[in-house]
Design a protein around this motif. Structure first.
Motif, PDB file in Angstrom:
ATOM      1  N   GLY A   1      38.996  29.668  47.732  1.00 56.00           N
ATOM      2  CA  GLY A   1      38.467  28.868  48.826  1.00 56.00           C
ATOM      3  C   GLY A   1      38.661  29.597  50.145  1.00 56.00           C
ATOM      4  N   GLY A   2      37.561  29.769  50.909  1.00 57.93           N
ATOM      5  CA  GLY A   2      37.654  30.402  52.240  1.00 57.93           C
ATOM      6  C   GLY A   2      38.255  31.787  52.167  1.00 57.93           C
ATOM      7  N   ARG A   3      39.244  32.057  53.041  1.00 52.56           N
ATOM      8  CA  ARG A   3      39.877  33.384  53.052  1.00 52.56           C
ATOM      9  C   ARG A   3      40.663  33.638  51.759  1.00 52.56           C
ATOM     10  NH1 ARG A   3      44.386  31.545  57.453  1.00 52.56           N
ATOM     11  NH2 ARG A   3      45.942  30.836  55.956  1.00 52.56           N
ATOM     12  N   GLY A   4      40.954  32.547  51.034  1.00 55.45           N
ATOM     13  CA  GLY A   4      41.722  32.653  49.788  1.00 55.45           C
ATOM     14  C   GLY A   4      41.009  33.453  48.708  1.00 55.45           C
ATOM     15  N   VAL A   5      39.723  33.731  48.909  1.00 55.00           N
ATOM     16  CA  VAL A   5      39.010  34.539  47.914  1.00 55.00           C
ATOM     17  C   VAL A   5      39.476  35.998  47.974  1.00 55.00           C
ATOM     18  CG1 VAL A   5      37.033  35.324  49.316  1.00 55.00           C
ATOM     19  CG2 VAL A   5      36.706  34.747  46.890  1.00 55.00           C
ATOM     20  N   ALA A   6      40.182  36.364  49.066  1.00 56.14           N
ATOM     21  CA  ALA A   6      40.520  37.779  49.320  1.00 56.14           C
ATOM     22  C   ALA A   6      41.076  38.508  48.087  1.00 56.14           C
ATOM     23  CB  ALA A   6      41.471  37.896  50.510  1.00 56.14           C
ATOM     24  N   PRO A   7      42.131  38.006  47.422  1.00 60.93           N
ATOM     25  CA  PRO A   7      42.677  38.786  46.303  1.00 60.93           C
ATOM     26  C   PRO A   7      41.853  38.699  45.013  1.00 60.93           C
ATOM     27  CG  PRO A   7      43.950  36.779  46.619  1.00 60.93           C
ATOM     28  CD  PRO A   7      42.931  36.816  47.729  1.00 60.93           C
ATOM     29  N   LEU A   8      40.877  37.781  44.971  1.00 61.48           N
ATOM     30  CA  LEU A   8      40.189  37.523  43.703  1.00 61.48           C
ATOM     31  C   LEU A   8      39.155  38.593  43.345  1.00 61.48           C
ATOM     32  CD1 LEU A   8      39.802  33.640  43.759  1.00 61.48           C
ATOM     33  CD2 LEU A   8      41.724  35.051  42.994  1.00 61.48           C
ATOM     34  N   TYR A   9      38.651  39.317  44.349  1.00 63.92           N
ATOM     35  CA  TYR A   9      37.682  40.381  44.049  1.00 63.92           C
ATOM     36  C   TYR A   9      38.373  41.496  43.243  1.00 63.92           C
ATOM     37  CZ  TYR A   9      34.133  43.951  44.631  1.00 63.92           C
ATOM     38  OH  TYR A   9      33.201  44.924  44.386  1.00 63.92           O
ATOM     39  N   TYR A  10      39.533  41.909  43.718  1.00 61.02           N
ATOM     40  CA  TYR A  10      40.312  42.962  43.037  1.00 61.02           C
ATOM     41  C   TYR A  10      40.738  42.479  41.645  1.00 61.02           C
ATOM     42  CZ  TYR A  10      44.096  46.566  42.893  1.00 61.02           C
ATOM     43  OH  TYR A  10      44.936  47.606  42.584  1.00 61.02           O
ATOM     44  N   LEU A  11      41.153  41.208  41.587  1.00 58.70           N
ATOM     45  CA  LEU A  11      41.559  40.635  40.296  1.00 58.70           C
ATOM     46  C   LEU A  11      40.377  40.626  39.323  1.00 58.70           C
ATOM     47  CD1 LEU A  11      43.652  39.123  38.526  1.00 58.70           C
ATOM     48  CD2 LEU A  11      42.831  36.992  39.561  1.00 58.70           C
ATOM     49  N   ALA A  12      39.204  40.193  39.812  1.00 57.09           N
ATOM     50  CA  ALA A  12      38.020  40.124  38.942  1.00 57.09           C
ATOM     51  C   ALA A  12      37.668  41.514  38.426  1.00 57.09           C
ATOM     52  CB  ALA A  12      36.841  39.525  39.710  1.00 57.09           C
ATOM     53  N   ARG A  13      37.665  42.490  39.316  1.00 55.71           N
ATOM     54  CA  ARG A  13      37.309  43.865  38.910  1.00 55.71           C
ATOM     55  C   ARG A  13      38.292  44.391  37.861  1.00 55.71           C
ATOM     56  NH1 ARG A  13      36.860  48.554  40.684  1.00 55.71           N
ATOM     57  NH2 ARG A  13      38.499  48.554  42.268  1.00 55.71           N
ATOM     58  N   THR A  14      39.566  44.105  38.092  1.00 55.83           N
ATOM     59  CA  THR A  14      40.590  44.620  37.176  1.00 55.83           C
ATOM     60  C   THR A  14      40.481  43.948  35.810  1.00 55.83           C
ATOM     61  OG1 THR A  14      41.971  44.942  39.109  1.00 55.83           O
ATOM     62  CG2 THR A  14      43.070  45.103  36.984  1.00 55.83           C
TER      63      THR A  14
END
Ligand SMILES: Cc1cc2nc3c(=O)[nH]c(=O)nc-3n(C[C@H](O)[C@H](O)[C@H](O)COP(=O)(O)OP(=O)(O)OC[C@H]3O[C@@H](n4cnc5c(N)ncnc54)[C@H](O)[C@@H]3O)c2cc1C
Ligand code: FES
Length: 263
Positions: free
Chosen positions: A113-126
């Motif tokens: 949610g909002g800025r909270g998406v920040a770590p999820l891109y790296y997590l998704a890629r990994t």
């Protein structure tokens, strides 16, 4: 703990209040994993005095990325930084998302949610590079608050968006979109980062369904490495609770460990 006194900004993109910085630093990249964070000096002077925590948004061999929203003075100063300037960073710090067991044949749903998406891109890629199936649920108040949707889509990461005002994707909270998706199927685990209300709801849904969930908590941080006790949160222990440091023991905790304060 590493200190990188001069990580050079080698890329920058902005969408209103949201900014993405790419920093060149083999040292920071060496300790990177999804869910860990940096403590960053936002000013050369004493205002603000304290470093500000930002999650790793992505990382490569010699670079890391940060994605942030301007919240106050520190992040406003950071938003003014230009390519070629340098940042003084400590980290990577904390315990990130635990990905053991998430490989081929396993599915992970990520909720941001909002800025909270920040770590999820790296997590998704990994997770995808480990063979896991990934689906990302990304919410904001308006379409302007979900600026990373094109980045996720260009990387081929399956994405479902929700906006509170219905200006893009599902009209309503991202947790309502998640709830609807859970009626049609179940992943092997949930991973979430965002406002407390979103995480509390996600955690409750996961517990209700018996799904493992990892939530990345936020707190105002003084030091970022366990020295000040400024970042504590109530975490379950036996039949009661204990104060644990979000910076050192987290920021990622299991939904089944977290004790939420009632509003
Ligand atoms: C582990 C961790 C990772 C984070 N990762 C990111 C990220 O990747 N991208 C991003 O945009 N933000 C992230 N944050 C939040 C970010 O650290 C704060 O927005 C920032 O410190 C605010 O600093 P400021 O000087 O701009 O605002 P301030 O003037 O210090 O504060 C502005 C407002 O934000 C509130 N605030 C300040 N710090 C926090 C905080 N840590 N948590 C919740 N509210 C806060 C204050 O109470 C105040 O209301 C993260 C926080 C933590 C703890
Ligand atoms: S921020 Fe100082 S102990 Fe966590």
């Amino acid at each position: 703990m590493r200190r990188e006194p001069a990580a050079r900004i080698i890329g920058k993109r902005s969408w209103g209040d949201f900014h993405l910085l790419r920093l060149e630093s083999p040292d920071l990249a060496a300790g990177a994993s999804p869910g860990r964070f940096l403590m960053i000096r936002t000013s050369d002077g004493f205002d603000p005095l304290l470093r500000r925590p930002l999650s790793l948004h992505d990382a490569g061999d010699v670079w890391i990325e940060l994605f942030f929203r301007v919240a106050g003075r520190g992040t406003a100063l950071l938003a003014k930084k230009k390519e070629g300037e340098t940042l003084d960073c400590l980290g990577p710090l904390g315990r990130g998302f635990r990905m053991d067991g998430f490989g081929a044949g396993r599915t992970a749903w990520l909720i941001g949610g909002g800025r909270g998406v920040a770590p999820l891109y790296y997590l998704a890629r990994t997770l995808i590079s480990r063979g896991a199936g990934v689906r990302v649920f990304y919410g904001g108040k308006t379409s302007a608050e979900i600026p990373l949707r094109e980045k996720f889509e260009s990387a081929g990461i399956p994405l479902d968006c929700a906006t509170d005002d219905g200006s893009f994707g599902f009209a309503g909270f991202v947790t309502a979109l998640l709830e609807r998706a859970l009626e049609g199927g179940r992943p092997d685990g949930l991973f979430a980062c965002g406002p407390d209300a979103m995480m509390k709801r996600t955690g409750r849904m996961a517990l209700g369904l018996g799904l493992p969930a990892q939530l990345s908590l936020e707190a105002v941080m003084g030091c970022g490495f366990g020295a000040c006790w400024g970042c504590v949160h109530r975490i379950k222990k036996d039949d009661g609770g204990q104060w644990r440091k979000i910076c050192e023991d987290g920021p990622v905790f299991g939904a089944d460990e977290i004790l939420w304060e009632e509003a």
